[in-house]
Design a protein around this motif. Sequence first.
Motif, mmCIF file in Angstrom:
data_model
loop_
_atom_site.group_PDB
_atom_site.id
_atom_site.type_symbol
_atom_site.label_atom_id
_atom_site.label_comp_id
_atom_site.label_asym_id
_atom_site.label_seq_id
_atom_site.Cartn_x
_atom_site.Cartn_y
_atom_site.Cartn_z
ATOM 1 N N ARG A 200 -7.685 -5.003 -10.544
ATOM 2 C CA ARG A 200 -7.977 -4.351 -9.277
ATOM 3 C C ARG A 200 -7.905 -5.333 -8.115
ATOM 4 O O ARG A 200 -8.068 -6.546 -8.302
ATOM 5 C CB ARG A 200 -9.362 -3.701 -9.317
ATOM 6 C CG ARG A 200 -10.470 -4.663 -9.736
ATOM 7 C CD ARG A 200 -11.763 -3.916 -10.020
ATOM 8 N NE ARG A 200 -12.844 -4.814 -10.402
ATOM 9 C CZ ARG A 200 -13.203 -5.054 -11.651
ATOM 10 N NH1 ARG A 200 -12.554 -4.468 -12.656
ATOM 11 N NH2 ARG A 200 -14.204 -5.880 -11.920
ATOM 12 N N VAL A 201 -7.666 -4.775 -6.930
ATOM 13 C CA VAL A 201 -7.758 -5.561 -5.699
ATOM 14 C C VAL A 201 -8.765 -4.850 -4.797
ATOM 15 O O VAL A 201 -8.739 -3.623 -4.673
ATOM 16 C CB VAL A 201 -6.397 -5.710 -4.981
ATOM 17 C CG1 VAL A 201 -5.473 -6.586 -5.782
ATOM 18 C CG2 VAL A 201 -5.760 -4.354 -4.714
ATOM 19 N N ARG B 179 -4.740 -4.338 5.776
ATOM 20 C CA ARG B 179 -3.947 -3.848 4.648
ATOM 21 C C ARG B 179 -4.495 -2.531 4.084
ATOM 22 O O ARG B 179 -3.759 -1.801 3.410
ATOM 23 C CB ARG B 179 -3.886 -4.918 3.553
ATOM 24 C CG ARG B 179 -3.080 -6.151 3.946
ATOM 25 C CD ARG B 179 -3.119 -7.214 2.872
ATOM 26 N NE ARG B 179 -4.475 -7.723 2.665
ATOM 27 C CZ ARG B 179 -4.790 -8.611 1.711
ATOM 28 N NH1 ARG B 179 -3.857 -9.070 0.900
ATOM 29 N NH2 ARG B 179 -6.029 -9.031 1.589
ATOM 30 N N VAL B 180 -5.768 -2.239 4.356
ATOM 31 C CA VAL B 180 -6.337 -0.971 3.887
ATOM 32 C C VAL B 180 -5.590 0.208 4.507
ATOM 33 O O VAL B 180 -5.144 1.124 3.804
ATOM 34 C CB VAL B 180 -7.852 -0.891 4.216
ATOM 35 C CG1 VAL B 180 -8.387 0.509 3.919
ATOM 36 C CG2 VAL B 180 -8.627 -1.930 3.427
ATOM 37 N N ILE B 181 -5.435 0.189 5.836
ATOM 38 C CA ILE B 181 -4.725 1.279 6.513
ATOM 39 C C ILE B 181 -3.253 1.275 6.118
ATOM 40 O O ILE B 181 -2.660 2.338 5.908
ATOM 41 C CB ILE B 181 -4.859 1.155 8.044
ATOM 42 C CG1 ILE B 181 -6.332 1.081 8.457
ATOM 43 C CG2 ILE B 181 -4.175 2.335 8.738
ATOM 44 C CD1 ILE B 181 -7.148 2.270 8.078
ATOM 45 N N ARG B 182 -2.667 0.106 5.987
ATOM 46 C CA ARG B 182 -1.251 0.021 5.588
ATOM 47 C C ARG B 182 -1.051 0.602 4.198
ATOM 48 O O ARG B 182 -0.057 1.291 3.935
ATOM 49 C CB ARG B 182 -0.785 -1.433 5.649
ATOM 50 C CG ARG B 182 -0.613 -1.966 7.083
ATOM 51 C CD ARG B 182 -0.171 -3.420 7.092
ATOM 52 N NE ARG B 182 0.991 -3.596 6.226
ATOM 53 C CZ ARG B 182 1.213 -4.694 5.501
ATOM 54 N NH1 ARG B 182 0.339 -5.698 5.517
ATOM 55 N NH2 ARG B 182 2.287 -4.773 4.748
ATOM 56 N N TYR B 183 -1.999 0.349 3.306
ATOM 57 C CA TYR B 183 -1.910 0.948 1.972
ATOM 58 C C TYR B 183 -1.994 2.468 2.063
ATOM 59 O O TYR B 183 -1.203 3.185 1.440
ATOM 60 C CB TYR B 183 -3.028 0.421 1.067
ATOM 61 C CG TYR B 183 -3.097 1.152 -0.250
ATOM 62 C CD1 TYR B 183 -2.176 0.910 -1.263
ATOM 63 C CD2 TYR B 183 -4.057 2.149 -0.470
ATOM 64 C CE1 TYR B 183 -2.216 1.618 -2.460
ATOM 65 C CE2 TYR B 183 -4.119 2.853 -1.656
ATOM 66 C CZ TYR B 183 -3.186 2.587 -2.644
ATOM 67 O OH TYR B 183 -3.213 3.304 -3.821
ATOM 68 N N GLU C 20 2.619 1.853 2.645
ATOM 69 C CA GLU C 20 3.444 0.646 2.799
ATOM 70 C C GLU C 20 3.311 -0.288 1.593
ATOM 71 O O GLU C 20 2.295 -0.292 0.894
ATOM 72 C CB GLU C 20 3.040 -0.110 4.067
ATOM 73 C CG GLU C 20 3.256 0.678 5.346
ATOM 74 C CD GLU C 20 2.785 -0.090 6.573
ATOM 75 O OE1 GLU C 20 2.573 -1.317 6.458
ATOM 76 O OE2 GLU C 20 2.611 0.541 7.642
ATOM 77 N N THR C 21 4.343 -1.111 1.379
ATOM 78 C CA THR C 21 4.279 -2.174 0.397
ATOM 79 C C THR C 21 3.375 -3.279 0.937
ATOM 80 O O THR C 21 3.421 -3.617 2.123
ATOM 81 C CB THR C 21 5.687 -2.727 0.112
ATOM 82 O OG1 THR C 21 6.496 -1.667 -0.416
ATOM 83 C CG2 THR C 21 5.647 -3.868 -0.890
ATOM 84 N N ILE C 22 2.531 -3.853 0.072
ATOM 85 C CA ILE C 22 1.518 -4.807 0.507
ATOM 86 C C ILE C 22 1.766 -6.188 -0.119
ATOM 87 O O ILE C 22 2.073 -6.285 -1.314
ATOM 88 C CB ILE C 22 0.106 -4.332 0.110
ATOM 89 C CG1 ILE C 22 -0.158 -2.914 0.641
ATOM 90 C CG2 ILE C 22 -0.953 -5.307 0.599
ATOM 91 C CD1 ILE C 22 -0.209 -2.789 2.131
ATOM 92 N N SER C 23 1.621 -7.226 0.692
ATOM 93 C CA SER C 23 1.710 -8.603 0.194
ATOM 94 C C SER C 23 0.308 -9.142 -0.035
ATOM 95 O O SER C 23 -0.587 -8.972 0.809
ATOM 96 C CB SER C 23 2.452 -9.491 1.193
ATOM 97 O OG SER C 23 3.792 -9.072 1.325
ATOM 98 N N THR D 186 3.373 -9.166 -4.644
ATOM 99 C CA THR D 186 3.643 -7.929 -3.906
ATOM 100 C C THR D 186 3.092 -6.730 -4.670
ATOM 101 O O THR D 186 3.197 -6.669 -5.902
ATOM 102 C CB THR D 186 5.152 -7.737 -3.675
ATOM 103 O OG1 THR D 186 5.656 -8.861 -2.953
ATOM 104 C CG2 THR D 186 5.441 -6.470 -2.889
ATOM 105 N N LEU D 187 2.504 -5.783 -3.931
ATOM 106 C CA LEU D 187 2.016 -4.542 -4.521
ATOM 107 C C LEU D 187 2.909 -3.391 -4.105
ATOM 108 O O LEU D 187 3.041 -3.095 -2.907
ATOM 109 C CB LEU D 187 0.570 -4.256 -4.072
ATOM 110 C CG LEU D 187 -0.513 -5.230 -4.520
ATOM 111 C CD1 LEU D 187 -1.869 -4.752 -4.012
ATOM 112 C CD2 LEU D 187 -0.540 -5.373 -6.035
ATOM 113 N N LYS D 188 3.525 -2.758 -5.085
ATOM 114 C CA LYS D 188 4.312 -1.556 -4.820
ATOM 115 C C LYS D 188 3.349 -0.382 -4.679
ATOM 116 O O LYS D 188 2.568 -0.091 -5.574
ATOM 117 C CB LYS D 188 5.309 -1.305 -5.951
ATOM 118 C CG LYS D 188 6.266 -0.167 -5.671
ATOM 119 C CD LYS D 188 7.268 -0.007 -6.800
ATOM 120 C CE LYS D 188 8.235 1.150 -6.512
ATOM 121 N NZ LYS D 188 9.195 1.353 -7.627
#
Length: 441
Positions: free
Chosen positions: A379-380, A388-392, A396-399, A429-431
């Motif tokens: 888990r992350v 990155r919370v909103i981007r997820y 979006e792809t997350i670094s 990277t998280l897809k």
Amino acid sequence: MKELLGEKDYEAYVRSFDEERLYGLRVNTLKITPENFTEITSLSLRPVPWTANGFYYEGDERPAKDPYYYAGLYYLQEPSAMTPASLLPVVPGDKILDLCAAPGGKSTELGAKLNGTGMLVSNDISSSRAKALLKNLELWGIENICVTSEEPKKLKETFGAFFDKILIDAPCSGEGMFRKDADMVKSYEEHGPEYYAQIQKEIVNQAVDMLVPGGLLLYSTCTFSVCEDEDIIRFILEQHQDMELVSLPLFEGASDGIGLSGCLRLFPHRIKGEGHFMALLRKKQSSPLPDTIGKLPEKRTVLPEELTEFLSMTAKPIDQSRIRIKHEMVYYLPEGFPEHAGNLRFLRTGLLLGEMKKGRFEPAQAFAMALKVQEFKQRVCWEKSDERVIRYLKGETISLKEEEGQIKGWCLVCVDGFPLGFAKGTGSTLKNKYYPGWRWQ
């Protein structure tokens, strides 16, 4: 209303329409306690006196645009509408029917009170409204659900006397919603109380026959009309001699029934809410009705290797005999699910675990929401302030940051320790695997 309230009370009622409508949210006790939620939220909250996990928030706040909302920590609900589900005495293992359930305000609370035990059948005759209902139940992480879109008569023909508790928040003329929603006035002009009273009588007749002896039925509306409220309760008692009224306790601002003591009325000039009517009835033990369907047979499904491998990553207790695979979709059925009910129009049977796809298993968004952070090995966890919370949530792809290390394979993405969904790591990277239909807009 003047006849109902009397001259002085009527004037106070009319003045209440000059006041601003009230906004409320109800905390998901499956995921967090009300006390802990008030510590982590940035919302300005005041307790709703009659609901332990209910709060008022300010009208200029936007709680639906908050990661905690996407984590299923609360449901936005008008404060008086929180009352019916809070008054239905749910105990672990109950089989519950929410007959007119969309969009899910009352079902989510009933599911939270079951705490993963028993079964909750949430029904709405409108298929489109039932889809919104399903989303809210899955967002809340309720796994022991069945969501149907059927006429009450069809449910009765299938289930018979099956449910321990039934909630009917009946379609009504909506007088209690006039301040909240001006369109309700137009609807009222088209179809007044007498129109809805006939529909209500049909619904309650079917519901009573689905209640086990000793079972409880809570009837509610958001209207003030006696012909849709106390008269419907009188109709039930007259038509069904095996039903009896159970008095509901009054609280500050609440009123007794009009001409029928033991019911509960909420008026907007007496409480900080829009208004509601409630009555609780019990089916007497002396007139049993036979069940028409049996329980889930004990059988062990042989699971595909890919599914078994994924399930090994979770510490969530799963009874393999309740897993079913249909058209490559993998479901975890509620305990005691009646498989003979397969002729009904189900939108969901149990928790959707995921889908088998050409030699691999793809976990579902609903599965992520039913997990606790400690129940998935990889888990992350980000703080809510992390961009990155909103981007997820936007898909979006997350670094990952260097100090977070490398992640390979499936992982659970969380905000402040509360799951949001799945992602698949390829190193740094998280897809993104967040469900597209739920994305942040």
